[in-house]
Structure formats: C-alpha cells, structure tokens
Design a protein around this motif. Structure first.
Motif, PDB file in Angstrom:
ATOM      1  N   LEU A 198       5.962   3.059 -29.090  1.00 54.33           N
ATOM      2  CA  LEU A 198       4.549   2.976 -28.734  1.00 54.33           C
ATOM      3  C   LEU A 198       3.679   2.916 -29.994  1.00 54.33           C
ATOM      4  N   GLU A 199       4.030   3.768 -30.961  1.00 48.67           N
ATOM      5  CA  GLU A 199       3.223   3.846 -32.191  1.00 48.67           C
ATOM      6  C   GLU A 199       3.252   2.526 -32.955  1.00 48.67           C
ATOM      7  N   TRP A 200       4.415   1.876 -32.993  1.00 46.16           N
ATOM      8  CA  TRP A 200       4.538   0.640 -33.761  1.00 46.16           C
ATOM      9  C   TRP A 200       3.739  -0.493 -33.130  1.00 46.16           C
ATOM     10  N   LEU A 201       3.885  -0.662 -31.828  1.00 49.97           N
ATOM     11  CA  LEU A 201       3.184  -1.774 -31.191  1.00 49.97           C
ATOM     12  C   LEU A 201       1.671  -1.553 -31.231  1.00 49.97           C
ATOM     13  N   GLN A 202       1.241  -0.305 -31.094  1.00 50.52           N
ATOM     14  CA  GLN A 202      -0.189  -0.029 -31.194  1.00 50.52           C
ATOM     15  C   GLN A 202      -0.698  -0.259 -32.619  1.00 50.52           C
ATOM     16  N   ALA A 203       0.129   0.088 -33.620  1.00 49.36           N
ATOM     17  CA  ALA A 203      -0.248  -0.164 -35.015  1.00 49.36           C
ATOM     18  C   ALA A 203      -0.338  -1.664 -35.287  1.00 49.36           C
ATOM     19  N   LEU A 204       0.547  -2.429 -34.669  1.00 49.69           N
ATOM     20  CA  LEU A 204       0.520  -3.887 -34.796  1.00 49.69           C
ATOM     21  C   LEU A 204      -0.794  -4.433 -34.227  1.00 49.69           C
ATOM     22  N   ARG A 205      -1.159  -3.924 -33.060  1.00 51.48           N
ATOM     23  CA  ARG A 205      -2.413  -4.348 -32.427  1.00 51.48           C
ATOM     24  C   ARG A 205      -3.610  -4.014 -33.334  1.00 51.48           C
ATOM     25  N   LYS A 206      -3.634  -2.818 -33.877  1.00 48.26           N
ATOM     26  CA  LYS A 206      -4.751  -2.367 -34.715  1.00 48.26           C
ATOM     27  C   LYS A 206      -4.879  -3.220 -35.978  1.00 48.26           C
ATOM     28  N   ARG A 207      -3.736  -3.493 -36.629  1.00 47.05           N
ATOM     29  CA  ARG A 207      -3.771  -4.267 -37.865  1.00 47.05           C
ATOM     30  C   ARG A 207      -4.186  -5.715 -37.599  1.00 47.05           C
ATOM     31  N   CYS A 208      -3.758  -6.285 -36.504  1.00 43.04           N
ATOM     32  CA  CYS A 208      -4.174  -7.647 -36.156  1.00 43.04           C
ATOM     33  C   CYS A 208      -5.680  -7.708 -35.939  1.00 43.04           C
ATOM     34  N   THR A 209      -6.234  -6.713 -35.275  1.00 44.38           N
ATOM     35  CA  THR A 209      -7.675  -6.670 -35.051  1.00 44.38           C
ATOM     36  C   THR A 209      -8.424  -6.569 -36.381  1.00 44.38           C
ATOM     37  N   GLU A 210      -7.927  -5.719 -37.271  1.00 42.15           N
ATOM     38  CA  GLU A 210      -8.583  -5.519 -38.573  1.00 42.15           C
ATOM     39  C   GLU A 210      -8.606  -6.789 -39.415  1.00 42.15           C
ATOM     40  N   THR A 211      -7.567  -7.604 -39.311  1.00 37.65           N
ATOM     41  CA  THR A 211      -7.439  -8.781 -40.178  1.00 37.65           C
ATOM     42  C   THR A 211      -7.835 -10.084 -39.492  1.00 37.65           C
ATOM     43  N   GLY A 212      -8.279 -10.018 -38.239  1.00 39.68           N
ATOM     44  CA  GLY A 212      -8.635 -11.236 -37.518  1.00 39.68           C
ATOM     45  C   GLY A 212      -7.434 -12.095 -37.178  1.00 39.68           C
ATOM     46  N   THR A 213      -6.279 -11.453 -37.045  1.00 42.85           N
ATOM     47  CA  THR A 213      -5.016 -12.132 -36.722  1.00 42.85           C
ATOM     48  C   THR A 213      -4.786 -12.083 -35.221  1.00 42.85           C
ATOM     49  N   LEU A 214      -4.322 -13.169 -34.635  1.00 39.88           N
ATOM     50  CA  LEU A 214      -4.017 -13.159 -33.204  1.00 39.88           C
ATOM     51  C   LEU A 214      -2.672 -12.485 -32.956  1.00 39.88           C
ATOM     52  N   LEU A 215      -2.665 -11.515 -32.053  1.00 42.80           N
ATOM     53  CA  LEU A 215      -1.417 -10.885 -31.618  1.00 42.80           C
ATOM     54  C   LEU A 215      -0.916 -11.626 -30.389  1.00 42.80           C
ATOM     55  N   ILE A 216       0.245 -12.272 -30.538  1.00 40.01           N
ATOM     56  CA  ILE A 216       0.862 -13.023 -29.448  1.00 40.01           C
ATOM     57  C   ILE A 216       2.062 -12.235 -28.942  1.00 40.01           C
ATOM     58  N   LEU A 217       2.049 -11.848 -27.687  1.00 36.34           N
ATOM     59  CA  LEU A 217       3.185 -11.150 -27.095  1.00 36.34           C
ATOM     60  C   LEU A 217       3.939 -12.088 -26.161  1.00 36.34           C
ATOM     61  N   ASP A 218       5.223 -12.172 -26.396  1.00 37.13           N
ATOM     62  CA  ASP A 218       6.126 -13.025 -25.630  1.00 37.13           C
ATOM     63  C   ASP A 218       6.733 -12.202 -24.504  1.00 37.13           C
ATOM     64  N   GLU A 219       6.296 -12.476 -23.272  1.00 39.44           N
ATOM     65  CA  GLU A 219       6.876 -11.815 -22.093  1.00 39.44           C
ATOM     66  C   GLU A 219       7.563 -12.844 -21.199  1.00 39.44           C
ATOM     67  N   ILE A 220       8.130 -13.858 -21.843  1.00 42.71           N
ATOM     68  CA  ILE A 220       8.808 -14.912 -21.097  1.00 42.71           C
ATOM     69  C   ILE A 220      10.000 -14.347 -20.319  1.00 42.71           C
ATOM     70  N   GLN A 221      10.713 -13.404 -20.915  1.00 40.37           N
ATOM     71  CA  GLN A 221      11.824 -12.769 -20.199  1.00 40.37           C
ATOM     72  C   GLN A 221      11.415 -11.468 -19.518  1.00 40.37           C
ATOM     73  N   CYS A 222      10.525 -10.700 -20.140  1.00 37.10           N
ATOM     74  CA  CYS A 222      10.284  -9.338 -19.626  1.00 37.10           C
ATOM     75  C   CYS A 222       9.074  -9.224 -18.717  1.00 37.10           C
ATOM     76  N   GLY A 223       8.340 -10.304 -18.483  1.00 40.32           N
ATOM     77  CA  GLY A 223       7.186 -10.245 -17.601  1.00 40.32           C
ATOM     78  C   GLY A 223       7.550 -10.239 -16.128  1.00 40.32           C
ATOM     79  N   PHE A 224       6.543 -10.151 -15.282  1.00 41.85           N
ATOM     80  CA  PHE A 224       6.699 -10.208 -13.823  1.00 41.85           C
ATOM     81  C   PHE A 224       7.567  -9.077 -13.271  1.00 41.85           C
ATOM     82  N   GLY A 225       7.315  -7.857 -13.756  1.00 42.32           N
ATOM     83  CA  GLY A 225       7.946  -6.679 -13.161  1.00 42.32           C
ATOM     84  C   GLY A 225       9.302  -6.322 -13.692  1.00 42.32           C
ATOM     85  N   ARG A 226       9.862  -7.131 -14.558  1.00 38.72           N
ATOM     86  CA  ARG A 226      11.223  -6.918 -15.038  1.00 38.72           C
ATOM     87  C   ARG A 226      11.419  -5.539 -15.672  1.00 38.72           C
ATOM     88  N   ASN A 227      10.402  -5.047 -16.378  1.00 37.18           N
ATOM     89  CA  ASN A 227      10.520  -3.754 -17.070  1.00 37.18           C
ATOM     90  C   ASN A 227       9.889  -2.593 -16.306  1.00 37.18           C
TER      91      ASN A 227
END
Length: 393
Positions: A198-227
């Motif tokens: 949890l801490e890592w993914l949230q830190a990734l989100r925070k750093r992307c926001t700070e630097t104006g970087t787009l955070l792209i999450l790939d849920e091609i396999q894990c989306g639609f209830g899989r997890n």
C-alpha cells in the motif's frame, strides 16, 4: 487431413509445442473437445471469461447487435450506440476523473495508446516501467515489458524507457520532471501474482502528482472483480491518471481501452489531428458484448463471493510439493519450485479434464484464474485434480 494437422500447417504457431486441443464447445465453466471430453476451465481464457463462457446475456447482446450493424466507419467519427452505452456504464463505475474512454481492439493496443497520450499530454519522452511487468507483445508494449529474455530478440526497441525494481522506494525517487508516465500493473500478473505494498503504490501516486507525471495503471488482467473489488486500485485508496483495460472488458470478444480525464484525452485531437486512430477499435459487437458481461458481473453480484472462493482454494491447496500459494482474489499462483515439475502437473491436470497454465515470468508457478462464476464444488473438484497430479508426478 484432420483439423489438428491443418492447424499445425496453416495457422501461425507461437511455440514449437502447442497444446493443440481441438475444442468444439464452451459453456459456463466448461469446454468440450472434439471427442466429447469435458474440461473444467481454471484460467478463463487468461482472465477473459469472468462471467463464464457463452453467458446467455452476452450471446443475446452479440446476436442482436450483429443483426443491427457491425463495422460502419473508422473509430471516433460516427455516434455508435454500443460504444456510447458501454463508455457511459464504465465511467459510471469509475472515479470522476476517469471519464473519457478510448476503445481499442486489445489490451496491448490500449498500452500503445496510453503511452502516446502521456508523451503528447506532457511533452516528455521518458517512460518508467517495472521489472517482471507484462503489458503486451506489440513493439511499444514490448519495450516496456519487464523481462530482457522476452525483449532481447526484437531490439532495437523504444528509447527512453527505464525498467526499475517493482515495489522499491528507489524507483519512486527516479520519477522526475522528465518523466512522461509511470506504467505499472496494479497487481503483477505474469510475475506470479505479486501485489505491491500500500505504501509503495501510494508513494508512486504522490511522486507522479508532484512531478506532473501521468500514473498509468494496467488492470488488463486484474480488473473487473478479479482481485475482489471491481478495480484493483480501489484497494489502495488512489486513482490513476490513466487506466488500462482489456481481456474481460469484451466479455469474450476482442476489446481494450485506455481511460483518462477528458482534458487529458483531448490531447490526441490536435497537433496533430487524429493523434491516435483505429479502424476496428470499439467494434459495436464487442462493445455490446462487453456491456452485457459487465452488467452481468454487477447484477449477479459475482465480486462479493471472490474472497471466500479464494480462501477455499488456499485451504485446499496444501501439499508437500507446494512451496507457496500467492493469491489476490481469484488470481492465484501455486509455486511448485521449478518449471519441469509444474509442466508435468499442468499436463496431467489437462489429461484429467482440468485446464490450467503457467506464468511467463514465474514458470515454476501454476496459474489459477477461473471464471468468477466458479462454485465451491467446482473449486473442490479442481483442487482434487491438482493434488492428485502432484501425487502422481
């Protein structure tokens, strides 16, 4: 010549030893081969058939749309009701900032489109991806795929790509004002079901926001209830700038999508116009099928049973040869220590009427990603076959 011989002669092969099973029917949790043998499906076409094979609602939607119209014109010019209906339903189940859907033919094409979108929107070129990540097999997607064994034969690939250690704080620190996007699987699938902290993914989100970087999450396999939740990112208390979907998105029909805020997606409409185009992306029959499948997923409340079914697998899969079982909902990896052992178990399971597989970056692990409709009795039956195979090899 029989169909198997014709398949080997005329259909391009992806390995020198394909399974070459001739399936003639699929329904619900099962497939049948040309000899009438029934197989319990434990991989759902690699996370595609979340509501099972040939769900009546999906079949009905396909038939009705095919009889109404199919291909009309290149994507994005005509108002096509299946696209509108599905995009509206999708975004109605997403955070407010994920409100604009670009439909593609596949998950890999969604990756390609999202990379272009990030470069166009930010005016930057650097892409950060992660080791043991899988994002598709097209040239751009392969460039960010996280394993040199699979990339090396096709170099040169895209420049400006950094591959960093997944779940590492050093990777977070590497994101800068030069970075167009960071692309990560919310849960790494082909690495053998590796979920970040949890801490890592949230830190990734925070750093992307700070630097104006787009955070792209790939849920091609894990989306639609899989997890165990509709979207895996919901479990991390954050929202990506771009969400990638595929596989289960089409309900068994070919379909992918990248989803962002309208203000970001608008970057593809100018300088140049037609910044991303596709002939068949968002095919009306695929969109009709996908909408029917997603409505089925929600209306039959399939996601609420995912965790209980996952726990049952974990309870039953106990054997001296099993090193570990990693699970994130109904995405499980059974670590058998080495690929030769795993392959023998997989082959024996198939011989005994159970379809399973291995992972690209974790070949020692047996893949379990069944349709979400799997019952407790079917889970028990599947686990018996796996344990019997372990005893036999």
């Amino acid at each position: 010549m029989n169909n198997r011989q014709l398949f080997l002669r005329h259909v391009a092969q992806t390995s020198d030893a394909p399974l070459a099973l001739e399936m003639v029917k699929a329904q619900g949790m099962y497939m049948w081969d040309a000899e009438g043998k029934r197989y319990l499906d434990l991989i759902a076409g690699i996370s595609v058939c979340n509501v099972g094979h040939c769900h009546p609602a999906v079949v009905k939607a396909i038939q009705e749309q095919a009889a109404t119209y199919m291909h009309l014109l290149v994507y994005g010019e005509f108002v096509q009701s299946p696209q509108v209906a599905y995009a509206t339903y999708l975004t109605g189940h997403l955070p407010d900032s994920l409100n604009s859907v670009y439909f593609t033919n596949s998950g890999a094409e969604a990756v390609e489109g999202a990379m272009k979108l990030a470069k166009r929107h930010t005016g930057r070129a650097e892409v950060i991806a992660f080791n043991n990540s899988y994002h598709g097999s097209t040239q751009g997607a392969l460039s960010i795929l996280g394993d040199e064994h699979w990339r090396n034969a096709f170099r040169p690939l895209l420049p400006g790509v950094q591959h960093l250690q997944h779940n590492s704080m050093q990777a977070v620190d590497a994101i800068s004002e030069r970075t167009a996007c960071v692309i990560a699987e919310t849960v790494q699938a082909e690495a053998g079901v590796l979920a970040p902290s949890l801490e890592w993914l949230q830190a990734l989100r925070k750093r992307c926001t700070e630097t104006g970087t787009l955070l792209i999450l790939d849920e091609i396999q894990c989306g639609f209830g899989r997890n165990g939740s509709l979207w895996a990112f919901e479990q991390y208390g954050l929202v990506p700038d771009v969400l990638l979907l595929g596989k289960a998105l089409g309900g068994g029909m070919p379909l992918g999508a990248f989803i962002a805020d309208k203000s970001v997606m608008w970057s593809l409409t100018n300088q140049p116009v037609l910044g991303h185009i596709t002939t068949f992306g968002g095919h009306p029959v695929s969109c009709a099928a996908g909408l029917a499948a997603m409505k089925t997923l929600m209306e039959e409340d399939l996601i609420n049973s995912v965790e209980a079914k996952s726990k049952l697998f974990l309870e039953l899969l106990r054997h001296p040869r099993i090193k570990a079982v990693r699970a994130r909902g109904l995405m499980l990896a059974v670590d058998l220590g080495d690929f030769p052992t795993n392959k023998k178990v997989i082959d024996r399971c198939i011989a005994n009427g159970l379809i399973t597989d291995w992972f690209l970056f974790a070949p020692e692990s047996l893949r379990i990603v069944p349709p979400l409709i799997i019952t407790e009795d079917e889970i028990r039956s599947a686990c018996r076959i796996i344990l019997d195979a372990l005893d036999a090899v």
